[in-house]
Enzyme design. Structure first.
Site, mmCIF file in Angstrom:
data_model
loop_
_atom_site.group_PDB
_atom_site.id
_atom_site.type_symbol
_atom_site.label_atom_id
_atom_site.label_comp_id
_atom_site.label_asym_id
_atom_site.label_seq_id
_atom_site.Cartn_x
_atom_site.Cartn_y
_atom_site.Cartn_z
ATOM 1 N N LEU A 266 -51.176 6.327 -31.873
ATOM 2 C CA LEU A 266 -51.998 7.513 -31.642
ATOM 3 C C LEU A 266 -52.815 7.268 -30.381
ATOM 4 C CD1 LEU A 266 -53.270 8.029 -35.289
ATOM 5 C CD2 LEU A 266 -51.508 9.379 -34.125
ATOM 6 N N SER A 267 -53.412 8.315 -29.826
ATOM 7 C CA SER A 267 -54.185 8.109 -28.606
ATOM 8 C C SER A 267 -55.336 7.137 -28.832
ATOM 9 C CB SER A 267 -54.693 9.442 -28.046
ATOM 10 O OG SER A 267 -55.537 10.091 -28.972
ATOM 11 N N GLU A 268 -55.909 7.117 -30.035
ATOM 12 C CA GLU A 268 -56.977 6.149 -30.323
ATOM 13 C C GLU A 268 -56.932 5.689 -31.777
ATOM 14 O OE1 GLU A 268 -59.000 4.917 -28.092
ATOM 15 O OE2 GLU A 268 -58.886 6.396 -26.462
ATOM 16 N N THR A 269 -57.209 4.410 -31.982
ATOM 17 C CA THR A 269 -57.541 3.862 -33.296
ATOM 18 C C THR A 269 -58.946 3.299 -33.202
ATOM 19 O OG1 THR A 269 -55.239 3.330 -33.860
ATOM 20 C CG2 THR A 269 -56.965 2.142 -35.044
ATOM 21 N N CYS B 178 -64.945 6.922 -26.430
ATOM 22 C CA CYS B 178 -63.958 7.857 -27.000
ATOM 23 C C CYS B 178 -64.682 8.818 -27.924
ATOM 24 C CB CYS B 178 -62.873 7.102 -27.766
ATOM 25 S SG CYS B 178 -61.717 8.212 -28.602
#
Length: 270
Positions: free
Chosen positions: A51-54, A78
């Site tokens: 995903l774009s961020e964890t 983020c």
């Protein structure tokens, strides 16, 4: 965090942030921890999630330490994964809280709940963009000349026509070596109730196009607040998934609010 023999089980949540419904907004994985894992392990989990961020957080004083990883790198700020982390704490871990302080590489970020609208609101640093010269190859890679080229941590390319912003198909390979974190493209909105639209490209961090980006609006909001002469800005990020941010310019800070929708809850086996 549960130890089982030589293995470890970690809780994981996937939350659609800045979303009006599931499959909208920006999906973030959230992994609550009791103590930090090795950096390599957190990066590997983020790469596996793809995903774009964890986001990973640990209890720290009266708040939480918070870190964010794309599939490729750790980042210093983020928005959507912060919003998603706050949703998990408010709704799954500690419903008695009215606000949360996250301690991050970008300072303390506070998230509060609005009981009336159901939105979560984040207090983020403002990063007003200034006129800059585009690095070599940037405009060619984006595919359309902007009216203005501005920059802070990220480039901000301003267009007059929202249709141009929606139709851009950048050459991602051409954006890999730019000299800033990523590229925001923005234009005035042509929809009632929305002030501006934007998109955000950051292939060098493993995210070709981010669906909805809180950190980008640290520059989008002060730009449009100044241009439109108003503090409150409703912003729409015009990615394929799309998402709405309810923003306020507060000088050295920006307020970014939105809704979260839970998608998945499970565990990681390490």
């Amino acid at each position: 965090m549960i130890l089982k023999g030589n293995s470890m089980r970690l809780p994981i949540y996937q939350i659609d942030a800045f979303a009006s419904a599931v499959f909208k907004g920006n999906p973030a994985a959230v992994v609550p921890l009791q103590k930090w894992l090795p950096d390599a392990a957190m990066q590997a989990i983020a790469a596996e999630n793809n995903l774009s961020e964890t986001a990973f957080f640990v209890p720290e004083g009266d708040g939480f330490g918070l870190r964010w990883f794309t599939p490729a790198v750790e980042v210093d700020l983020c928005g959507h994964a912060t919003l998603a982390s706050a949703w998990v704490i408010f709704n799954k871990l500690d419903g008695s809280r009215s606000q949360i302080g996250f301690f991050t590489k970008s300072g303390t970020l506070t998230v509060t709940q609005d009981g009336e609208s159901g939105r979560l609101a984040m207090d983020f640093p403002s990063r007003p963009p200034q006129p800059v010269t585009a690095c070599a190859g940037l405009i060619q890679a984006i595919g359309a000349p902007p009216k203005e080229v501005l920059g802070a941590a990220k480039y901000l390319l301003v267009y007059d026509d929202p249709a141009i912003v929606r139709s851009l198909q950048p050459n991602m390979a051409g954006l890999m070596d730019i000299d800033r974190d990523g590229v925001i493209v923005t234009a005035p909105s042509d929809e009632d109730g929305v002030d501006c639209i934007s998109r955000y490209f950051v292939p060098s961090k493993g995210v070709p196009e981010d669906p909805v980006t809180g950190s980008a609006h640290c520059s989008v909001v002060p730009y449009w607040a100044k241009r439109l002469g108003k503090r409150d800005i409703v912003a729409y990020q015009a990615s394929a998934r799309g998402g709405t941010l309810y923003c306020r310019d507060e000088g050295e800070r920006v307020r970014l609010a939105g809704n979260c929708v839970p998608y998945l809850e499970g565990s990681i086996e390490l």
